[in-house]
Design a protein around this motif. Structure first.
Motif, PDB file in Angstrom:
ATOM      1  N   PRO A  67      50.384  43.361  50.979  1.00 42.79           N
ATOM      2  CA  PRO A  67      49.752  43.957  52.386  1.00 42.79           C
ATOM      3  C   PRO A  67      50.273  45.127  52.978  1.00 42.79           C
ATOM      4  N   ASP A  68      51.790  45.351  52.947  1.00 41.58           N
ATOM      5  CA  ASP A  68      52.430  46.392  53.438  1.00 41.58           C
ATOM      6  C   ASP A  68      52.152  47.755  52.501  1.00 41.58           C
ATOM      7  N   GLY A  69      51.343  47.637  51.335  1.00 46.52           N
ATOM      8  CA  GLY A  69      51.268  48.871  50.553  1.00 46.52           C
ATOM      9  C   GLY A  69      52.252  49.358  49.770  1.00 46.52           C
ATOM     10  N   HIS A  70      52.981  48.510  49.302  1.00 48.98           N
ATOM     11  CA  HIS A  70      54.201  49.165  49.077  1.00 48.98           C
ATOM     12  C   HIS A  70      54.399  48.908  47.533  1.00 48.98           C
ATOM     13  N   ILE A  71      54.100  47.848  47.045  1.00 44.80           N
ATOM     14  CA  ILE A  71      54.090  47.551  45.685  1.00 44.80           C
ATOM     15  C   ILE A  71      52.771  46.972  45.249  1.00 44.80           C
ATOM     16  N   SER A  72      52.380  47.155  43.857  1.00 46.56           N
ATOM     17  CA  SER A  72      51.161  47.175  43.175  1.00 46.56           C
ATOM     18  C   SER A  72      51.484  46.597  41.674  1.00 46.56           C
ATOM     19  N   PHE A  73      50.789  45.629  41.226  1.00 44.88           N
ATOM     20  CA  PHE A  73      50.656  45.400  39.726  1.00 44.88           C
ATOM     21  C   PHE A  73      49.146  45.136  39.260  1.00 44.88           C
ATOM     22  N   GLU A  74      49.380  44.840  37.939  1.00 46.63           N
ATOM     23  CA  GLU A  74      48.098  44.513  37.202  1.00 46.63           C
ATOM     24  C   GLU A  74      47.788  43.017  36.934  1.00 46.63           C
ATOM     25  N   VAL A  75      46.839  42.490  37.451  1.00 45.09           N
ATOM     26  CA  VAL A  75      46.557  41.068  36.977  1.00 45.09           C
ATOM     27  C   VAL A  75      45.627  40.849  35.748  1.00 45.09           C
ATOM     28  N   PRO A  76      46.325  40.382  34.668  1.00 45.89           N
ATOM     29  CA  PRO A  76      45.597  40.158  33.325  1.00 45.89           C
ATOM     30  C   PRO A  76      44.145  39.602  33.397  1.00 45.89           C
ATOM     31  N   THR A  77      43.094  40.152  32.647  1.00 46.40           N
ATOM     32  CA  THR A  77      41.874  39.819  32.473  1.00 46.40           C
ATOM     33  C   THR A  77      41.596  38.228  32.339  1.00 46.40           C
ATOM     34  N   GLY A  78      41.070  37.621  33.262  1.00 50.53           N
ATOM     35  CA  GLY A  78      40.685  35.954  33.109  1.00 50.53           C
ATOM     36  C   GLY A  78      41.546  35.378  34.073  1.00 50.53           C
ATOM     37  N   TRP A  79      42.744  36.134  34.613  1.00 53.93           N
ATOM     38  CA  TRP A  79      43.472  35.357  35.424  1.00 53.93           C
ATOM     39  C   TRP A  79      43.276  35.502  36.889  1.00 53.93           C
ATOM     40  N   GLY A  80      43.905  34.756  37.740  1.00 57.13           N
ATOM     41  CA  GLY A  80      43.617  34.949  39.082  1.00 57.13           C
ATOM     42  C   GLY A  80      44.701  35.124  39.869  1.00 57.13           C
ATOM     43  N   MET A  81      44.683  35.289  41.135  1.00 54.59           N
ATOM     44  CA  MET A  81      45.755  35.736  42.132  1.00 54.59           C
ATOM     45  C   MET A  81      45.619  35.261  43.477  1.00 54.59           C
ATOM     46  N   GLN A  82      46.535  34.684  44.224  1.00 57.18           N
ATOM     47  CA  GLN A  82      46.178  34.261  45.791  1.00 57.18           C
ATOM     48  C   GLN A  82      47.490  34.755  46.357  1.00 57.18           C
ATOM     49  N   ALA A  83      47.230  35.369  47.523  1.00 53.25           N
ATOM     50  CA  ALA A  83      48.238  35.661  48.148  1.00 53.25           C
ATOM     51  C   ALA A  83      48.659  34.925  49.555  1.00 53.25           C
ATOM     52  N   GLU A  84      49.936  34.782  49.654  1.00 51.37           N
ATOM     53  CA  GLU A  84      50.385  33.845  50.676  1.00 51.37           C
ATOM     54  C   GLU A  84      51.263  34.653  51.546  1.00 51.37           C
ATOM     55  N   VAL A  85      50.899  34.804  53.067  1.00 53.54           N
ATOM     56  CA  VAL A  85      51.680  35.665  54.212  1.00 53.54           C
ATOM     57  C   VAL A  85      51.983  34.453  55.176  1.00 53.54           C
ATOM     58  N   PRO A  86      53.410  34.235  55.021  1.00 59.72           N
ATOM     59  CA  PRO A  86      53.858  33.172  56.109  1.00 59.72           C
ATOM     60  C   PRO A  86      53.521  33.582  57.369  1.00 59.72           C
ATOM     61  N   LYS A 108      54.160  39.456  30.078  1.00 60.59           N
ATOM     62  CA  LYS A 108      55.043  40.463  29.915  1.00 60.59           C
ATOM     63  C   LYS A 108      54.308  41.840  30.307  1.00 60.59           C
ATOM     64  N   GLY A 109      52.964  41.917  29.984  1.00 69.87           N
ATOM     65  CA  GLY A 109      52.130  42.986  30.557  1.00 69.87           C
ATOM     66  C   GLY A 109      52.197  43.197  32.060  1.00 69.87           C
ATOM     67  N   LEU A 110      52.012  41.966  32.497  1.00 71.12           N
ATOM     68  CA  LEU A 110      51.684  41.866  34.049  1.00 71.12           C
ATOM     69  C   LEU A 110      53.224  42.193  34.654  1.00 71.12           C
ATOM     70  N   LEU A 111      54.402  41.851  34.460  1.00 70.51           N
ATOM     71  CA  LEU A 111      55.542  42.104  35.111  1.00 70.51           C
ATOM     72  C   LEU A 111      56.004  43.445  34.728  1.00 70.51           C
ATOM     73  N   THR A 112      55.762  44.088  33.690  1.00 66.05           N
ATOM     74  CA  THR A 112      56.052  45.398  33.401  1.00 66.05           C
ATOM     75  C   THR A 112      55.102  46.620  34.119  1.00 66.05           C
ATOM     76  N   SER A 113      53.984  45.890  34.715  1.00 65.62           N
ATOM     77  CA  SER A 113      53.110  46.796  35.336  1.00 65.62           C
ATOM     78  C   SER A 113      53.437  47.214  36.918  1.00 65.62           C
ATOM     79  N   LEU A 114      54.735  46.305  37.475  1.00 65.01           N
ATOM     80  CA  LEU A 114      55.115  46.657  38.713  1.00 65.01           C
ATOM     81  C   LEU A 114      55.531  48.048  38.943  1.00 65.01           C
ATOM     82  N   ARG A 115      55.053  48.366  40.177  1.00 64.03           N
ATOM     83  CA  ARG A 115      55.227  49.747  40.652  1.00 64.03           C
ATOM     84  C   ARG A 115      55.165  50.017  42.035  1.00 64.03           C
ATOM     85  N   TYR A 116      55.846  50.983  42.304  1.00 68.18           N
ATOM     86  CA  TYR A 116      55.467  51.651  43.689  1.00 68.18           C
ATOM     87  C   TYR A 116      54.079  52.135  44.052  1.00 68.18           C
ATOM     88  N   ALA A 117      53.421  51.529  45.239  1.00 65.74           N
ATOM     89  CA  ALA A 117      51.923  51.832  45.336  1.00 65.74           C
ATOM     90  C   ALA A 117      52.178  53.292  45.928  1.00 65.74           C
TER      91      ALA A 117
END
Length: 313
Positions: free
Chosen positions: A145-164, A303-312
């Motif tokens: 949400p702060d626009g600082h970090i991005s990553f790639e979600v593998p095809t067929g997988w899902g993601m859910q964000a949580e903001v306390p 491994k592909g997901l975690l190595t895709s982390l980068r600064y947005a």
């Protein structure tokens, strides 16, 4: 002169008496003169026996030696043999032989591969804040949400964000832009958690480390240098000793091997707070299970997901 009545003399006397009695009975008595003949009644055996009979004694000196009558041998004493009572052998009930002791060898321990935690599948949702990457989720890129970090979600997988949500005055150990990304595989298992905007720190201890796999991230340096995707096997000097596995992102300072290493934790100090990224595995799995899992398609996607982390930005 001494006389001795022998057995033969006695026997001859008795025979003579018996003969005389017989003749007397048969001879008629002579008639007395001047009267009728008087018959003498026959003597009864008692009277004959009562008369004195002159026994013929033979002087001992003149008598012929008489051979002594051998004493009758006593009849042999017959001792009846004891009755033989037949002995009937009764079968003796023998105590049943004890059952043979069977030594049951313990079954060899079977090391089962670790079972994956059962997680109720969660339908992927849009991030809980309106700020998302323009092309999410079509190309599988997610930006915090702060626009600082991005990553790639593998095809067929899902993601859910949580903001306390932090209420005013609450002592909450995160910045106001802290968020958590929960990534789920095609089976709905929560396989990875990535955080951004955290604060705080971690505590480490000595371990003997073996690096099983690693890869340097191309555009995700932390304050302490380069960031790495790593798979560690750490042997802890506990009593008894303990082995744990770790998979995630670590700073360059943790990329050491041997007994001078420190325990692993994903804690990268970035420009907008701390970032963590770790895979949810069984840390106590066996070496065989770890090696087999690292050959799977799931591991390749992680491994592909975690190595895709980068600064947005």
């Amino acid at each position: 002169m001494n006389y001795r009545r022998t057995g033969h003399a006695k026997y001859a006397t008795l025979v003579s008496l018996a003969l005389a009695l017989t003749l007397t009975a048969c001879t008629p008595s002579s008639p007395e003169p001047g009267g009728a003949p008087t018959e003498r009644p026959a003597a009864s055996p008692q009277e004959v026996l009562a008369e004195t009979v002159a026994e013929v004694d033979v002087p001992v000196a003149d008598a012929a030696p008489v051979a002594p009558t051998p004493a009758a041998e006593p009849a042999p004493l017959v001792i009846p043999e004891p009755a033989v009572v037949p002995v009937v052998a009764q079968p003796v009930s023998e105590a049943p032989a004890p059952a043979p002791t069977v030594t049951v060898e313990p079954a060899p321990a079977v090391t089962a591969p670790p079972t994956e935690p059962v997680v109720t599948p969660i339908t992927p949702l849009e991030p809980s804040t309106p700020h998302v990457s323009p092309n999410y989720p079509e190309i599988g890129t997610y930006t915090f949400p702060d626009g600082h970090i991005s990553f790639e979600v593998p095809t067929g997988w899902g993601m859910q964000a949580e903001v306390p949500v932090v209420a005013p005055g609450d002592d909450y150990p995160y910045d106001d832009h802290f968020a958590i990304a929960h990534i789920f595989d095609e089976n709905g298992h929560n396989v990875v958690d990535i955080t951004s905007g955290g604060v705080g720190g971690v505590v480490a201890g000595p371990v003997n480390r073996t690096i099983l796999d690693s890869q340097k991230l191309s555009s995700f340096d932390s304050r302490d240098g380069a960031s790495y995707f790593a798979v560690f096997r750490d042997d802890y000097p506990f009593e008894p000793a303990e082995t744990r596995y770790f998979v995630g992102l670590v700073p360059e300072t943790l990329m050491t091997e041997g007994p001078d290493s420190t325990s692993a934790a994903s804690f990268l100090i970035m420009g907008n707070g701390a970032t963590t990224a770790h895979v949810n595995i069984d840390p106590f799995m066996t070496q065989e299970a770890a090696e087999a899992w690292m050959q799977s398609g799931q591991y390749s996607k992680l491994k592909g997901l975690l190595t895709s982390l980068r600064y947005a930005q």
